[in-house]
Scaffold this motif. Structure first.
Motif, PDB file in Angstrom:
ATOM      1  N   GLY A  30      78.331  71.036 -87.264  1.00 46.33           N
ATOM      2  CA  GLY A  30      79.229  69.990 -86.796  1.00 46.33           C
ATOM      3  C   GLY A  30      80.499  70.501 -86.148  1.00 46.33           C
ATOM      4  N   ILE A  31      80.645  71.817 -86.090  1.00 42.96           N
ATOM      5  CA  ILE A  31      81.869  72.353 -85.495  1.00 42.96           C
ATOM      6  C   ILE A  31      81.970  71.927 -84.034  1.00 42.96           C
ATOM      7  CG2 ILE A  31      83.071  74.467 -84.801  1.00 42.96           C
ATOM      8  CD1 ILE A  31      82.201  75.782 -87.216  1.00 42.96           C
ATOM      9  N   VAL A  32      80.854  72.036 -83.339  1.00 44.03           N
ATOM     10  CA  VAL A  32      80.866  71.740 -81.910  1.00 44.03           C
ATOM     11  C   VAL A  32      81.276  70.286 -81.682  1.00 44.03           C
ATOM     12  CG1 VAL A  32      79.427  71.506 -79.872  1.00 44.03           C
ATOM     13  CG2 VAL A  32      79.171  73.499 -81.355  1.00 44.03           C
ATOM     14  N   GLU A  33      80.627  69.409 -82.423  1.00 50.58           N
ATOM     15  CA  GLU A  33      80.877  67.994 -82.225  1.00 50.58           C
ATOM     16  C   GLU A  33      82.307  67.619 -82.642  1.00 50.58           C
ATOM     17  OE1 GLU A  33      78.468  65.467 -84.572  1.00 50.58           O
ATOM     18  OE2 GLU A  33      79.351  63.690 -83.622  1.00 50.58           O
ATOM     19  N   ALA A  34      82.718  68.182 -83.792  1.00 52.37           N
ATOM     20  CA  ALA A  34      84.039  67.799 -84.315  1.00 52.37           C
ATOM     21  C   ALA A  34      85.159  68.194 -83.361  1.00 52.37           C
ATOM     22  CB  ALA A  34      84.270  68.453 -85.668  1.00 52.37           C
ATOM     23  N   SER A  35      84.937  69.272 -82.653  1.00 50.21           N
ATOM     24  CA  SER A  35      86.021  69.739 -81.799  1.00 50.21           C
ATOM     25  C   SER A  35      85.833  69.311 -80.352  1.00 50.21           C
ATOM     26  CB  SER A  35      86.159  71.251 -81.921  1.00 50.21           C
ATOM     27  OG  SER A  35      84.895  71.839 -81.798  1.00 50.21           O
ATOM     28  N   LEU A  36      84.938  68.349 -80.135  1.00 46.87           N
ATOM     29  CA  LEU A  36      84.746  67.855 -78.766  1.00 46.87           C
ATOM     30  C   LEU A  36      85.993  67.161 -78.250  1.00 46.87           C
ATOM     31  CD1 LEU A  36      81.159  66.386 -78.427  1.00 46.87           C
ATOM     32  CD2 LEU A  36      82.188  68.333 -77.264  1.00 46.87           C
ATOM     33  N   GLY A  37      86.691  66.492 -79.176  1.00 48.10           N
ATOM     34  CA  GLY A  37      87.841  65.712 -78.746  1.00 48.10           C
ATOM     35  C   GLY A  37      89.035  66.581 -78.411  1.00 48.10           C
ATOM     36  N   ARG A  38      88.921  67.840 -78.769  1.00 48.94           N
ATOM     37  CA  ARG A  38      90.072  68.707 -78.571  1.00 48.94           C
ATOM     38  C   ARG A  38      89.863  69.515 -77.296  1.00 48.94           C
ATOM     39  NH1 ARG A  38      93.042  71.600 -83.282  1.00 48.94           N
ATOM     40  NH2 ARG A  38      94.988  71.886 -82.182  1.00 48.94           N
ATOM     41  N   TYR A  39      90.734  69.290 -76.340  1.00 45.23           N
ATOM     42  CA  TYR A  39      90.531  69.941 -75.052  1.00 45.23           C
ATOM     43  C   TYR A  39      91.235  71.280 -74.983  1.00 45.23           C
ATOM     44  CZ  TYR A  39      88.138  65.959 -73.172  1.00 45.23           C
ATOM     45  OH  TYR A  39      87.209  64.991 -72.947  1.00 45.23           O
ATOM     46  N   VAL A  40      90.543  72.247 -74.434  1.00 46.56           N
ATOM     47  CA  VAL A  40      91.163  73.528 -74.127  1.00 46.56           C
ATOM     48  C   VAL A  40      91.773  73.423 -72.734  1.00 46.56           C
ATOM     49  CG1 VAL A  40      90.727  75.946 -73.641  1.00 46.56           C
ATOM     50  CG2 VAL A  40      89.702  74.873 -75.634  1.00 46.56           C
ATOM     51  N   ILE A  41      90.979  72.865 -71.839  1.00 47.09           N
ATOM     52  CA  ILE A  41      91.506  72.532 -70.517  1.00 47.09           C
ATOM     53  C   ILE A  41      91.346  71.023 -70.392  1.00 47.09           C
ATOM     54  CG2 ILE A  41      91.276  72.854 -68.035  1.00 47.09           C
ATOM     55  CD1 ILE A  41      89.993  75.569 -68.677  1.00 47.09           C
ATOM     56  N   THR A  42      92.444  70.346 -70.220  1.00 46.30           N
ATOM     57  CA  THR A  42      92.450  68.893 -70.345  1.00 46.30           C
ATOM     58  C   THR A  42      91.367  68.243 -69.480  1.00 46.30           C
ATOM     59  OG1 THR A  42      94.812  69.193 -70.478  1.00 46.30           O
ATOM     60  CG2 THR A  42      94.022  66.927 -70.460  1.00 46.30           C
ATOM     61  N   GLY A  43      90.529  67.432 -70.120  1.00 46.16           N
ATOM     62  CA  GLY A  43      89.532  66.651 -69.402  1.00 46.16           C
ATOM     63  C   GLY A  43      88.359  67.458 -68.897  1.00 46.16           C
ATOM     64  N   ILE A  44      88.387  68.779 -69.040  1.00 45.44           N
ATOM     65  CA  ILE A  44      87.313  69.587 -68.463  1.00 45.44           C
ATOM     66  C   ILE A  44      86.521  70.324 -69.530  1.00 45.44           C
ATOM     67  CG2 ILE A  44      86.778  71.529 -66.943  1.00 45.44           C
ATOM     68  CD1 ILE A  44      89.207  70.726 -65.286  1.00 45.44           C
ATOM     69  N   LEU A  45      87.254  71.050 -70.367  1.00 43.56           N
ATOM     70  CA  LEU A  45      86.557  71.929 -71.302  1.00 43.56           C
ATOM     71  C   LEU A  45      87.072  71.651 -72.705  1.00 43.56           C
ATOM     72  CD1 LEU A  45      84.534  74.252 -71.154  1.00 43.56           C
ATOM     73  CD2 LEU A  45      86.485  75.815 -71.172  1.00 43.56           C
ATOM     74  N   SER A  46      86.138  71.318 -73.621  1.00 38.48           N
ATOM     75  CA  SER A  46      86.574  71.042 -74.988  1.00 38.48           C
ATOM     76  C   SER A  46      86.400  72.275 -75.847  1.00 38.48           C
ATOM     77  CB  SER A  46      85.769  69.890 -75.586  1.00 38.48           C
ATOM     78  OG  SER A  46      84.512  70.374 -75.962  1.00 38.48           O
ATOM     79  N   MET A  47      87.030  72.246 -76.988  1.00 41.40           N
ATOM     80  CA  MET A  47      86.951  73.338 -77.954  1.00 41.40           C
ATOM     81  C   MET A  47      85.493  73.586 -78.347  1.00 41.40           C
ATOM     82  SD  MET A  47      89.204  75.237 -79.215  1.00 41.40           S
ATOM     83  CE  MET A  47      88.647  76.701 -80.029  1.00 41.40           C
ATOM     84  N   GLY A  48      84.756  72.486 -78.526  1.00 39.75           N
ATOM     85  CA  GLY A  48      83.353  72.603 -78.924  1.00 39.75           C
ATOM     86  C   GLY A  48      82.563  73.402 -77.898  1.00 39.75           C
ATOM     87  N   GLN A  49      82.812  73.083 -76.631  1.00 38.93           N
ATOM     88  CA  GLN A  49      82.112  73.816 -75.569  1.00 38.93           C
ATOM     89  C   GLN A  49      82.530  75.285 -75.567  1.00 38.93           C
ATOM     90  OE1 GLN A  49      83.468  70.902 -72.798  1.00 38.93           O
ATOM     91  NE2 GLN A  49      81.382  70.335 -72.204  1.00 38.93           N
TER      92      GLN A  49
END
Lengths: 544, 237
Positions: A30-49
């Motif tokens: 669930g790490i990937v999913e949980a951190s989807l909402g958290r962006y590393v690059i706003t609107g483009i790349l999430s923490m999960g990715q």
């Protein structure tokens, strides 16, 4: 000899499969999913990715490096690229299997995180079957890209690698500190370029600058060193400007630095494995509370933080010496177990009904005042930070002086071999008790600051995990090394504090990092020179 | 006059009676050796003298003064130093630091410096490697270091525990030559050895131990000529 260094095409396949399993694990936990909402690059790349990309990166690079077998000839370019591509593809295949199976059977009964959101992410929102092909192609592409990275000249490779790591790290720190939503794309690119260029220049010019500065007359060298120290000092003093929450994190980190410096004397210098270190932290905190809280009516003295502080330190120190007496003849594991017991005893006594009328039992002690000086109240984390910094500077000074003193040498000899140390004329009783007492005093100081920071203390704050955390801090930082304690505390206390929102996964990551550290860098992040030598046998001379 | 007199020593490990009434004397300027099989109590005698162990019964005197109740660290200051079995150098300290540790109880800076030079003369290998971590030395070098470290205490009585253990024959010769040299410079030596032939050939006097008791004593040459000793310890018929 020849057979050992022969290359096999199975190697990248297995490497990729292991990577696939890791990616699968991250997804299903669930790490990937949980951190989807958290962006590393706003609107483009999430923490999960980013987590999944990291898996591709790590295993593709591994596979590419293994294309050149140990002691073997350097692999041809095509083979390096092919290995990386195979590994990338294998990771994608494993993830694709998850999607295909997940589409047919509902896996959520077992894996609650195997949600459509996850599948959507893995198939790039294209669904089965188009998404599967994209996923496989993506794996291949990632593999080749990281294969190319391995083939680049070392300096360039390092710069790009550092840049790639800098972006998510900075972004997460920034988001955590300022409740941000990741870096904007241009900012992220800037971060990448700046860090890559900086590391490139550093590698290129560090040596010449160092040799040139060493050629300077000693007076100028001293001025330069002083300048660096002043800059570092200003930086440390300016940190609370970051705001209230960052200061809070810094205060907690600082308290662990204090404890780490103390435990470092006991474990790192004298080699006495103490697992009950939290006891002295608790004693310092409780003494502070008893002296200052208006709740405590039975105690005749009510005083301020500053008056209570030396009493807290002295009581902890005394407790350290008292604990030292029964364990003088114990070594290694036995010592660890007895001290562990001591830590628990202190906590249970604080929790007990027996002392409840005096120190509140499980209700703890509240209304502990914050420190004040000349009417200036240290009532917020930004101000408290300075008290912690002063404490840390004093502790670091003491620890450094002790290390190079006769006492420090005694401890080192005891750590190496107790019997021989004794046969050399070292008084074991005195030196061991001094180690315990000094370590305990610093822990007591940390406890006293901790109590007035929280304004209330409860027995459950002083559990075994605190001792273990402090131990982890000094081991990860580098046993016996003072800068190591600071780095260790930042890495193991400060950073996890920033990742609060991943609460469930924090300990998982923490554990993984510890295992990785012990395998790859057992001497710690900033080790003592001699320990580094011992574990890596680079040059046999002591670097001094 | 005897430098060291151990009189009817009984030492125990818990309930195990390891030394059953040992009487040993070492005169000033002598090399005295203790030989015997594994478990006979040779190392126990040395550890009892140096104060790491304490006898339950009996007395040990150094120059007539009782030392058997003193802690190990104050026995060192009276001029007894030990090179322990298995060398046990401080692995993470450099060679020079190990030697400095040996002079731990001394205050005379000049004397320490002189002795350091002297140890480097005795063992030039140590000088070459003085900055190296002791743990990275070879077995023979570690033995030299352990002996050098013990010498740095400027002892009147040097206790050597199995200095030839695990060393190549050429190094064993070197070590024994050095022991003779040290002795010739006026240091009294109490030597524990399994290599009985070598030990007896350099010793003035010797004691033979068996399971915690002394069964035989005499000059080195007497014991070398003794058929019993020959058979039991030298493997000759």
């Amino acid at each position: 000899m020849k057979s050992a260094s022969k290359f096999s095409w199975m190697t990248p396949v297995t490497t990729g499969l292991i990577g696939g399993v890791v990616a699968l694990f991250l997804s299903l936990v669930g790490i990937v999913e949980a951190s989807l909402g958290r962006y590393v690059i706003t609107g483009i790349l999430s923490m999960g990715q980013v987590f999944l990309l990291a898996v591709y990166a790590i295993f593709a690079v591994q596979a590419a490096q293994k294309a050149t077998p140990e002691h073997g000839e350097k692999a041809p370019v095509y083979r390096t690229l092919a290995c990386a591509a195979i590994a990338g593809l294998m990771i994608s295949i494993v993830l694709a299997l998850l999607v295909v199976v997940g589409e047919q059977i509902d896996l959520r009964g077992v894996f609650i995180h195997a949600t459509p959101v996850l599948y959507d992410l893995l198939t790039f929102g294209l669904g089965v079957p188009q998404g599967i092909f994209v996923l496989l192609g993506f794996g291949l592409l990632m593999g080749i890209l990281f294969g190319v990275l391995v083939l680049l000249p070392k300096a360039l490779r390092k710069s790009i690698g550092v840049g790639l790591i800098a972006v998510p790290v900075l972004s997460v720190t920034y988001s955590a500190l300022f409740a941000g939503r990741g870096l904007q794309l241009p900012v992220a690119i800037a971060v990448f370029v700046i860090s890559a260029v900086a590391i490139f220049l550093w590698d290129r010019f560090e040596k010449p600058i160092r040799t040139r500065s060493q050629a300077l007359p000693s007076g100028q060298q001293r001025t330069m060193r002083l300048g660096v120290w002043v800059l570092a000092g200003l930086f440390v003093l300016a940190l609370p400007l970051l705001g209230s929450y960052p200061s809070e994190v810094l205060v907690i980190t600082g308290i662990f630095v204090l404890m780490g410096l103390g435990l470092n004397i006991v474990v790192g210098y004298a080699g006495l494995l103490d697992l009950g270190y939290v006891a002295f932290f608790a004693i310092g905190a409780y003494v502070m509370a008893i002296f200052t809280s208006p709740e405590i009516t039975w105690f005749p003295i009510h005083t301020s933080f500053w008056v209570a502080l030396p009493f807290a330190v002295l009581t902890a120190m005394l407790a350290g010496a008292i604990l030292g007496i029964p364990v003088l003849n114990m070594r290694g594991d036995y010592l660890a177990i007895v001290t562990l017991g001591f830590g628990e005893i202190i906590r249970l006594v604080a929790l007990s009904d027996w002392l409840k009328p005096l120190i509140g039992g499980s209700n703890g002690i509240t209304q502990i005042p914050k420190p004040t000086t000349f009417g200036l109240a240290f009532d917020n984390p930004q101000k408290l930070y300075y008290i912690v910094v002063i404490g840390c500077v004093i502790a670091a000074f003491i620890a450094t002086r002790l290390k190079y003193s006769r006492l420090g040498r005694n401890w080192m000899a005891i750590r190496e071999d107790e019997d021989v140390a004794q046969a050399m004329g070292i008084d074991l009783v005195r030196n061991k008790l001094l180690a315990f007492a000094t370590g305990a005093a610093l822990s007591g100081l940390a406890g006293a600051i901790f109590a007035s920071k929280l304004t209330s203390i409860y027995p459950h704050s002083f559990n075994l995990l605190v001792s273990i955390n402090v131990l982890a801090v000094i081991i990860v930082g580098g046993l016996g090394s003072i800068p190591g304690v600071i780095i260790g505390a930042v890495a193991l206390v400060g950073l996890p504090e920033l990742l609060r929102e991943f609460a469930e996964y924090r300990l998982l990551v923490y554990g993984a990092v510890l295992v990785f550290m012990m395998l790859r860098r057992p001497e710690g992040l900033l080790p003592e020179a001699r320990r580094k030598l011992e574990l890596h046998e680079m040059s046999p001379d002591v670097a001094e | 006059m005897a430098l060291l007199e151990a009189n009817d020593i009984h030492t125990f490990y818990g309930a195990i009676h390891a030394l059953k009434g040992i009487t040993v004397t070492v005169d000033k300027g002598e090399i005295v050796t203790l030989i015997g099989a594994n478990g006979a109590g040779k190392t126990t005698i040395l550890n009892t003298i140096s104060g790491i162990l304490h006898p339950r019964q009996g007395t040990i005197t150094l120059d007539g003064e009782p030392i058997h109740e003193l802690p190990a660290h104050s026995i060192v200051t009276r001029g007894v130093s030990q090179s322990p079995e298995g060398r046990r150098v401080f692995g993470r300290l450099s060679v020079a630091e190990n030697l400095e540790m040996g002079a731990f109880t001394r205050k005379d800076k000049e004397g320490i410096k002189r002795d350091l030079e002297h140890v480097y003369e005795l063992f030039p290998r140590l000088k070459e490697r003085r900055k190296q971590l002791a743990g990275t030395l070879s077995g023979g070098e570690q033995q030299m270091l352990a002996m050098g470290r013990a010498l740095m205490a400027s002892p009147r009585l040097l206790l050597l525990d199995e200095p030839s253990m695990g060393l190549a024959p050429i190094l064993v010769d070197l070590i024994f030559d050095t022991i003779k040299e040290i002795n010739a410079e006026g240091v009294t030596v109490l030597l524990v050895e399994q290599n009985a032939l070598m030990a007896l050939s350099i010793a003035h006097r010797a004691y033979v131990l068996e399971t915690g008791s002394i069964v035989l004593s005499g000059t080195g040459q007497e014991l070398l000529d003794d058929p019993e000793v020959m058979k039991a310890y030298l493997g000759m018929d």
